[in-house]
Design a protein around this motif. Structure first.
Motif, mmCIF file in Angstrom:
data_model
loop_
_atom_site.group_PDB
_atom_site.id
_atom_site.type_symbol
_atom_site.label_atom_id
_atom_site.label_comp_id
_atom_site.label_asym_id
_atom_site.label_seq_id
_atom_site.Cartn_x
_atom_site.Cartn_y
_atom_site.Cartn_z
ATOM 1 N N GLN A 76 -25.045 46.846 -4.844
ATOM 2 C CA GLN A 76 -25.904 47.973 -5.207
ATOM 3 C C GLN A 76 -26.586 47.736 -6.553
ATOM 4 N N ALA A 77 -27.271 46.615 -6.652
ATOM 5 C CA ALA A 77 -27.966 46.261 -7.892
ATOM 6 C C ALA A 77 -29.119 45.320 -7.558
ATOM 7 N N TRP A 78 -30.056 45.222 -8.496
ATOM 8 C CA TRP A 78 -31.215 44.351 -8.338
ATOM 9 C C TRP A 78 -30.871 42.926 -8.747
ATOM 10 N N THR A 79 -31.445 41.966 -8.044
ATOM 11 C CA THR A 79 -31.240 40.563 -8.368
ATOM 12 C C THR A 79 -32.516 39.974 -8.958
ATOM 13 N N LYS A 80 -32.330 38.871 -9.685
ATOM 14 C CA LYS A 80 -33.450 38.161 -10.309
ATOM 15 C C LYS A 80 -33.178 36.665 -10.203
ATOM 16 N N PRO A 81 -34.199 35.826 -10.296
ATOM 17 C CA PRO A 81 -33.961 34.378 -10.249
ATOM 18 C C PRO A 81 -33.063 33.928 -11.401
ATOM 19 N N TYR A 82 -32.209 32.968 -11.101
ATOM 20 C CA TYR A 82 -31.352 32.332 -12.108
ATOM 21 C C TYR A 82 -31.747 30.868 -12.164
ATOM 22 N N PHE A 83 -32.190 30.397 -13.336
ATOM 23 C CA PHE A 83 -32.866 29.107 -13.393
ATOM 24 C C PHE A 83 -31.982 27.933 -13.014
ATOM 25 N N MET A 84 -30.639 28.078 -13.115
ATOM 26 C CA MET A 84 -29.764 26.990 -12.685
ATOM 27 C C MET A 84 -29.268 27.184 -11.260
ATOM 28 N N GLY A 85 -29.693 28.257 -10.612
ATOM 29 C CA GLY A 85 -29.272 28.503 -9.245
ATOM 30 C C GLY A 85 -29.590 27.361 -8.285
ATOM 31 N N PRO A 86 -30.819 26.805 -8.315
ATOM 32 C CA PRO A 86 -31.123 25.703 -7.397
ATOM 33 C C PRO A 86 -30.217 24.493 -7.577
ATOM 34 N N MET A 87 -29.889 24.145 -8.811
ATOM 35 C CA MET A 87 -29.009 23.002 -9.057
ATOM 36 C C MET A 87 -27.600 23.279 -8.532
ATOM 37 N N ASN A 88 -27.046 24.416 -8.912
ATOM 38 C CA ASN A 88 -25.691 24.731 -8.470
ATOM 39 C C ASN A 88 -25.600 24.832 -6.954
ATOM 40 N N SER A 89 -26.640 25.390 -6.337
ATOM 41 C CA SER A 89 -26.642 25.536 -4.885
ATOM 42 C C SER A 89 -26.635 24.185 -4.192
ATOM 43 N N LYS A 90 -27.373 23.226 -4.724
ATOM 44 C CA LYS A 90 -27.379 21.880 -4.141
ATOM 45 C C LYS A 90 -25.990 21.259 -4.186
ATOM 46 N N VAL A 91 -25.271 21.482 -5.277
ATOM 47 C CA VAL A 91 -23.919 20.927 -5.405
ATOM 48 C C VAL A 91 -22.976 21.583 -4.406
ATOM 49 N N VAL A 92 -23.052 22.911 -4.271
ATOM 50 C CA VAL A 92 -22.201 23.621 -3.311
ATOM 51 C C VAL A 92 -22.460 23.112 -1.891
ATOM 52 N N ARG A 93 -23.720 22.944 -1.544
ATOM 53 C CA ARG A 93 -24.046 22.465 -0.194
ATOM 54 C C ARG A 93 -23.577 21.019 0.011
ATOM 55 N N ARG A 94 -23.666 20.198 -1.039
ATOM 56 C CA ARG A 94 -23.146 18.829 -0.919
ATOM 57 C C ARG A 94 -21.628 18.854 -0.719
ATOM 58 N N SER A 95 -20.934 19.723 -1.431
ATOM 59 C CA SER A 95 -19.479 19.829 -1.243
ATOM 60 C C SER A 95 -19.156 20.103 0.213
ATOM 61 N N ASN A 96 -19.841 21.062 0.800
ATOM 62 C CA ASN A 96 -19.581 21.412 2.196
ATOM 63 C C ASN A 96 -19.805 20.204 3.108
ATOM 64 N N ARG A 133 -21.186 24.448 9.566
ATOM 65 C CA ARG A 133 -22.524 23.856 9.492
ATOM 66 C C ARG A 133 -23.611 24.907 9.317
ATOM 67 N N GLY A 134 -23.329 26.130 9.673
ATOM 68 C CA GLY A 134 -24.306 27.191 9.499
ATOM 69 C C GLY A 134 -24.132 27.972 8.209
ATOM 70 N N PHE A 135 -23.310 27.448 7.282
ATOM 71 C CA PHE A 135 -23.042 28.152 6.021
ATOM 72 C C PHE A 135 -24.307 28.277 5.179
ATOM 73 N N SER A 136 -24.523 29.470 4.638
ATOM 74 C CA SER A 136 -25.688 29.746 3.801
ATOM 75 C C SER A 136 -25.232 30.155 2.405
ATOM 76 N N TYR A 137 -25.936 29.660 1.387
ATOM 77 C CA TYR A 137 -25.544 29.932 -0.003
ATOM 78 C C TYR A 137 -26.770 30.287 -0.844
ATOM 79 N N GLN A 138 -26.573 31.227 -1.736
ATOM 80 C CA GLN A 138 -27.631 31.659 -2.654
ATOM 81 C C GLN A 138 -27.005 31.989 -4.001
ATOM 82 N N GLU A 139 -27.758 31.744 -5.078
ATOM 83 C CA GLU A 139 -27.256 32.050 -6.420
ATOM 84 C C GLU A 139 -28.382 32.664 -7.247
ATOM 85 N N THR A 140 -28.162 33.867 -7.737
ATOM 86 C CA THR A 140 -29.163 34.567 -8.536
ATOM 87 C C THR A 140 -28.484 35.308 -9.684
ATOM 88 N N GLY A 141 -29.316 35.871 -10.574
ATOM 89 C CA GLY A 141 -28.824 36.793 -11.581
ATOM 90 C C GLY A 141 -28.747 38.202 -11.013
#
Length: 416
Positions: A238-258, A267-275
């Motif tokens: 119940q809050a607004w989100t905003k872009p987090y500038f390191m989100g793309p980097m961290n997301s790539k690492v999480v997806r590589r871990s999987n 295989r259908g796991f989805s990940y997002q990271e924001t402020g």
């Protein structure tokens, strides 16, 4: 074979993050159980650092050399069991050291948040690292240990509670208090310069699966965008989100871990990271303000004249970092929201003490180095390029909980 004189070598020890890492490493090894060395290119700065370190056990040895001297890098790596590096930008100063560690079967960890360089190192050295047994673990600081180990923590909880992983996880950065170092600024500036000369830069940056193995670069997530001009609404928090500038980097690492762990998240796991801001019109205005300011900064950094002015007059210089007060008073919090296939929601909270860009990140790096050195028999993977979760997982999580000021906990809706 050269004798392994040192259990851990800290390379780049005289920078802002390197100095803090050296202090923590010496305190953690004060009983003399490990032989340590600090290294860099400036003997006077290394001598001054050693004089300033806690007087616990034998003082670390000093190694003086150049990051681009392949002979020196090879000799140093051959003498070490583990090398931990803070010498960024890694795309400029890290390639020879990674190659030397791979060649000599030396374990390695660093603080990089440069996915283009990580991709290049994996492509160049993965086969050799497997053959020599060198465990190479990038992104062992604030980028990307909290995200990577946080997702692993929440997925383990989902498996224990529901017998299956979350199909989607959204990480929300709810608090971030601290500064950043000259090394971080230099890495970002170098990325902006590479963007002008590397025709593949934008494609790799936008590819959410760019760090996954070849043939495993497909999934449900769309392109990673650094600072899109948009805000969103998180109905679970119940809050607004905003872009987090390191989100793309961290997301790539999480997806590589999987991917490299053979898809424990599916295989259908989805990940997002924001402020995250808050609810109501105030939360929307705060999210939009930060989004616009971030976009303006990114635009300015992409213009050479503006970038030079920011580098000269605004951004911290190499070797500089936040004050002791900022380092000690900083903190951060991440809330992870996981959705099960049946729609059930599971949440976790990660908190960190200290400035995330220097204090917390160096605590995590040194614990990663200690994990590679002391927990070698508890690490299930062999040589190759790994993520923090894939290489060390729960073993590292226990270390950073005990010694780096992080907490991992499951929360219910009221707590969130």
């Amino acid at each position: 074979m050269t004798e392994r004189t040192f259990d851990i070598v800290l390379w780049g020890a005289t920078g802002a993050t390197g100095r803090r890492a050296a202090h923590h490493l010496v305190r953690r090894c004060g009983d003399g159980r490990l032989n340590l060395a600090i290294g860099g290119r400036n003997r006077e700065k290394l001598d001054a650092l050693r004089d300033d370190l806690p007087k616990a056990g034998a003082p670390p040895a000093i190694l003086v050399g150049d990051s681009h001297d392949t002979v020196f890098m090879g000799a140093m790596a051959a003498r070490a069991r583990v090398v931990a590096s803070t010498a960024g930008p890694f795309a400029l100063h890290g390639s020879e050291l990674v190659a030397a560690c791979v060649e000599n079967g030396t374990h390695y960890c660093d603080l990089t948040a440069e996915p283009q360089w990580m991709r290049a190192m994996i492509d160049a050295h993965q086969g050799k690292a497997r053959a020599t047994g060198a465990r190479i673990v990038h992104a062992c600081g604030h980028d990307s240990i909290p995200s990577d180990l946080g997702v692993q923590f929440l997925q383990e909880a989902a498996l224990a509670r529901y017998g299956q992983p979350c199909k989607r996880i959204a990480t929300r950065v709810t608090r971030m208090k601290g500064g950043f170092s000259g090394g971080t600024a230099a890495s970002f500036l170098n990325a902006m310069r590479l963007r002008e000369t590397d025709p593949d830069f934008d494609r790799l940056s936008a590819d959410p699966y760019a760090l996954c193995p070849e043939g495993e670069r497909e999934g449900p997530d769309g392109p990673d965008r650094m600072m899109p001009l948009e805000v969103g609404w998180d109905g679970d928090l119940q809050a607004w989100t905003k872009p987090y500038f390191m989100g793309p980097m961290n997301s790539k690492v999480v997806r590589r871990s999987n991917a490299i762990m053979d898809y424990p998240y599916g295989r259908g796991f989805s990940y997002q990271e924001t402020g995250l801001t808050r609810s109501g019109i105030g939360g929307w205005l705060a999210a939009m303000r930060d989004t616009v300011l971030g976009r303006l900064l990114l635009t300015a950094m992409a213009i050479p004249v503006m970038r030079d002015q920011l580098e000269r007059h605004v951004l911290p210089k190499s070797g500089e970092g936040p004050s002791k007060e900022v380092r000690e008073s900083g903190s951060y919090e991440l809330v992870l929201v996981g959705e099960m296939p049946d729609g059930a929601i599971l949440k976790a909270r990660i908190t960190g003490k200290g400035d995330p860009g220097v204090r917390s990140t160096t605590l995590m790096l040194t614990e990663a180095a200690l994990c590679l050195a002391e927990d070698e028999n508890r690490i299930a993977v062999g040589g190759g390029f790994w993520t923090p979760a894939a290489a060390m997982g729960e073993v590292l999580r226990a270390r950073i909980t005990s010694h780096a000021g992080l907490t991992f906990e499951l929360i219910d809706g009221r707590d969130a």
